[in-house]
Design a protein around this motif. Structure first.
Motif, PDB file in Angstrom:
ATOM      1  N   LEU A 169       0.968  -1.125  -0.112  1.00 26.36           N
ATOM      2  CA  LEU A 169      -0.183   0.110  -0.180  1.00 26.36           C
ATOM      3  C   LEU A 169       1.058   1.129  -0.151  1.00 26.36           C
ATOM      4  N   THR A 170       0.702   1.860  -0.955  1.00 29.66           N
ATOM      5  CA  THR A 170       1.728   3.187  -1.050  1.00 29.66           C
ATOM      6  C   THR A 170       1.124   4.484  -0.532  1.00 29.66           C
ATOM      7  N   GLU A 171       1.836   5.510  -0.218  1.00 34.61           N
ATOM      8  CA  GLU A 171       1.193   6.863   0.228  1.00 34.61           C
ATOM      9  C   GLU A 171       0.013   7.526  -0.469  1.00 34.61           C
ATOM     10  N   VAL A 203       4.915  -6.340 -11.459  1.00 36.46           N
ATOM     11  CA  VAL A 203       3.738  -5.731 -11.093  1.00 36.46           C
ATOM     12  C   VAL A 203       2.820  -6.499 -11.664  1.00 36.46           C
ATOM     13  N   LEU A 204       2.088  -7.263 -10.883  1.00 34.27           N
ATOM     14  CA  LEU A 204       0.837  -8.146 -11.362  1.00 34.27           C
ATOM     15  C   LEU A 204      -0.264  -7.318 -11.292  1.00 34.27           C
ATOM     16  N   TRP A 205      -0.425  -6.511 -10.573  1.00 34.20           N
ATOM     17  CA  TRP A 205      -1.608  -5.786 -10.605  1.00 34.20           C
ATOM     18  C   TRP A 205      -1.594  -4.224  -9.842  1.00 34.20           C
ATOM     19  N   ARG A 206      -2.431  -3.397 -10.221  1.00 32.40           N
ATOM     20  CA  ARG A 206      -2.241  -2.074  -9.438  1.00 32.40           C
ATOM     21  C   ARG A 206      -3.668  -1.614  -9.715  1.00 32.40           C
ATOM     22  N   ARG A 207      -3.961  -0.981  -8.484  1.00 34.01           N
ATOM     23  CA  ARG A 207      -5.399  -0.471  -8.301  1.00 34.01           C
ATOM     24  C   ARG A 207      -5.423   0.988  -7.273  1.00 34.01           C
ATOM     25  N   SER A 208      -5.455   1.975  -7.889  1.00 37.65           N
ATOM     26  CA  SER A 208      -5.811   3.237  -7.241  1.00 37.65           C
ATOM     27  C   SER A 208      -7.041   3.219  -6.447  1.00 37.65           C
ATOM     28  N   ILE A 209      -7.153   3.061  -4.893  1.00 34.76           N
ATOM     29  CA  ILE A 209      -8.526   3.246  -4.428  1.00 34.76           C
ATOM     30  C   ILE A 209      -9.129   4.549  -4.570  1.00 34.76           C
ATOM     31  N   THR A 226     -13.272  12.310  -0.448  1.00 30.78           N
ATOM     32  CA  THR A 226     -11.708  12.034  -0.815  1.00 30.78           C
ATOM     33  C   THR A 226     -11.415  10.965  -0.098  1.00 30.78           C
ATOM     34  N   LEU A 227     -10.964   9.954  -0.868  1.00 29.79           N
ATOM     35  CA  LEU A 227     -10.456   8.830  -0.051  1.00 29.79           C
ATOM     36  C   LEU A 227      -8.920   8.527   0.238  1.00 29.79           C
ATOM     37  N   LYS A 228      -8.688   8.156   1.354  1.00 26.56           N
ATOM     38  CA  LYS A 228      -7.224   7.911   1.971  1.00 26.56           C
ATOM     39  C   LYS A 228      -7.252   6.478   2.664  1.00 26.56           C
ATOM     40  N   ALA A 229      -6.672   5.456   1.735  1.00 25.74           N
ATOM     41  CA  ALA A 229      -6.390   4.110   2.342  1.00 25.74           C
ATOM     42  C   ALA A 229      -5.348   3.973   3.626  1.00 25.74           C
ATOM     43  N   ASP A 230      -5.360   3.550   4.575  1.00 29.69           N
ATOM     44  CA  ASP A 230      -4.730   3.641   5.747  1.00 29.69           C
ATOM     45  C   ASP A 230      -4.081   2.331   6.043  1.00 29.69           C
ATOM     46  N   LYS A 231      -4.767   1.374   6.000  1.00 28.79           N
ATOM     47  CA  LYS A 231      -3.966  -0.313   6.323  1.00 28.79           C
ATOM     48  C   LYS A 231      -4.837  -1.091   5.656  1.00 28.79           C
TER      49      LYS A 231
END
Length: 465
Positions: A32-34, A48-54, A65-70
């Motif tokens: 999980l990136t910043e 990189v198998l897959w990538r998903r921007s939350i 506004t969404l911010k993934a934490d953990k």
């Protein structure tokens, strides 16, 4: 082109080899990136198998506004291949009101399984050793800002089962919250009132004014396999390890010139390390390093705490190690004495029939030693194996952006000063040397560098060594 797996709806298995190997080295590393981007990396090829921007790939409410934490791996196995990772984050609307969202993804393909915004804002979340549906999905405990306790999953029959499982264990659940600006740690217990799960304040540890909390490391004694409950000495006596699954190592820093009502202004900065039992809030041990400052990094494994800091006086990086043992009155020289020491229930012992209890605790016997590190340290970690048999090594992320493995025998507080005796040699102790060696063969990243190295995550393979 590879054949698509039956569980793969994204086509990842057509482009990459997703088969497991007998030693457990082939894994999908989910990061999980910043910017709240989740990625799946192949541990063998680095692809990189897959990538998903939350924020851009979920059906979020308008103007939020969404911010993934953990995230947590809540379903790690399944004959149908339906694995599951749970992502928790914060959804903030246009008026500035925030609530917690939960997204479920397939960790091997990145497929979005579900998304919804919860009717509360979470302040704490933890994965519990509880599973629903015949050991299929792990239960998450989520505490909201009003200190009400919730479970995930929380819908349908599975949600009722998860709540029932947590309610049965509520009296044994404790957690803590850290207020870094105020340098206060507060512990909470979980209770059930009229069918509602709530958290109640159990204890508070307020550090002296001027001390800033700069590092935390929880115990891994309940999560990782432990090879042995004792350490065999050269004379065949045994020192029992102090294995407290509730122990928290807290590092604080007092900057130069800090002052307050509780703490007079020191002539120089200092670094302190506290060992706190998170069930009763007792400080089991503390140590201070004068004329020292951060950055401070801490790691804890079994009965060992390792931390690093900067020595202002000597102008060098140092690493200190604490080893904790049960403070027995007599030397343990037989299996019968060891079992008796582990099972005794009188005199405030911290063990009863092999079950640890923080309410019947003794303070541990602490052995300590400091060493000089030739390079700066950016993060600390420790190796982990499936059965805990292989000797542990401390992993250090160096200031050169390289990863170093240091055998635990070089960070042993019992290393003898001078020539080792026959008993020391029998125990395998290495003579004391203040400098930790950086051997090229122990640099795991070889001649490569890891750009922006900030942390270390470890997972065991199937092979033990």
């Amino acid at each position: 082109k590879l054949e698509r797996a039956v569980w793969d709806k994204e086509g990842v298995s057509e482009e990459h080899d997703m088969s497991a190997d007998r030693f457990g080295f082939n894994k999908v590393v989910v990061v999980l990136t910043e910017p709240s981007v989740l990625m799946g990396l192949h541990s063998k090829t680095g692809a990189v198998l897959w990538r998903r921007s939350i924020p851009h790939s979920v059906p979020a409410p308008p103007d939020s506004t969404l911010k993934a934490d953990k995230f947590y791996l809540t379903r790690a196995t399944g004959a149908d291949g339906l694995l599951e990772a749970t992502v928790l984050g914060t959804a903030t609307d246009g008026q500035g009101a925030s609530k917690t969202f939960v997204a479920l993804l397939h960790p091997l393909t990145g497929e979005l399984l579900s998304f919804r915004v919860l009717p509360y804002l979470a302040v704490h979340a933890a994965a519990l050793p509880l599973f629903t549906g015949g050991h299929s999905r792990q239960v998450l405990m989520v505490v909201d800002s009003a200190l009400r306790v919730h479970t995930l999953p929380d819908q349908g029959a599975e949600g009722e089962e998860a709540k029932e499982l947590l309610s049965r264990r509520a009296s044994a659940l404790y957690f803590y919250l850290v207020d870094k600006p105020s340098s206060v740690i507060t512990g909470y217990s979980v209770s059930t009132s009229a069918g509602v799960l709530e958290a109640q304040e159990a204890w508070t540890v307020a550090f002296p004014t001027g001390e800033e909390v700069v590092g935390l490391a929880g115990s891994q004694a309940s999560e990782h396999a432990v090879k042995s409950a004792g350490r065999v000495l050269g004379n065949r006596a045994v020192m029992l390890k102090y294995l407290n699954p509730n122990l928290l190592a807290v590092a604080t820093e007092t900057p130069v010139g800090a002052s307050g009502k509780e703490l007079q202004a020191p002539r120089e900065g200092s670094v302190r390390v506290y060992l706190i039992d998170t069930v009763v809030g007792a400080v089991m041990h503390s140590v201070v390093h004068k004329d020292a400052r951060g950055p401070v990094h801490v790691v804890q494994t079994e009965n060992v705490v390792v931390y690093s800091y900067w020595n202002n006086k000597k102008l060098r990086h140092e690493v200190s190690v604490l080893e904790l043992y049960e403070d027995t009155d007599t030397a343990i020289t037989s299996a019968a004495q060891m079992l008796a020491a582990r099972d005794r229930n009188a005199g405030g012992s911290n063990t009863s029939k092999g079950v640890f209890s923080s309410w019947r605790m003794d303070k541990p016997r602490v052995l300590s030693q400091a060493y000089v590190m030739p390079a700066g340290i950016k993060a600390l970690g420790v190796t982990q194996t499936m059965h805990g048999i292989t000797s542990k090594a401390v992993l250090m992320a160096l200031s050169t952006d390289q990863l170093l493995s240091v055998d635990k025998k070089f960070l042993d507080p019992r290393r003898p000063v001078g020539k080792p005796t026959p008993e020391d040699a029998e125990e395998g102790l290495v003579g004391y040397n203040p400098y930790i060696p950086i051997m090229p063969t122990h640099v795991l990243s070889y001649h490569h560098t890891v750009f922006g190295l900030r942390g270390i995550a470890v997972a065991p393979a199937r092979i033990e060594s």
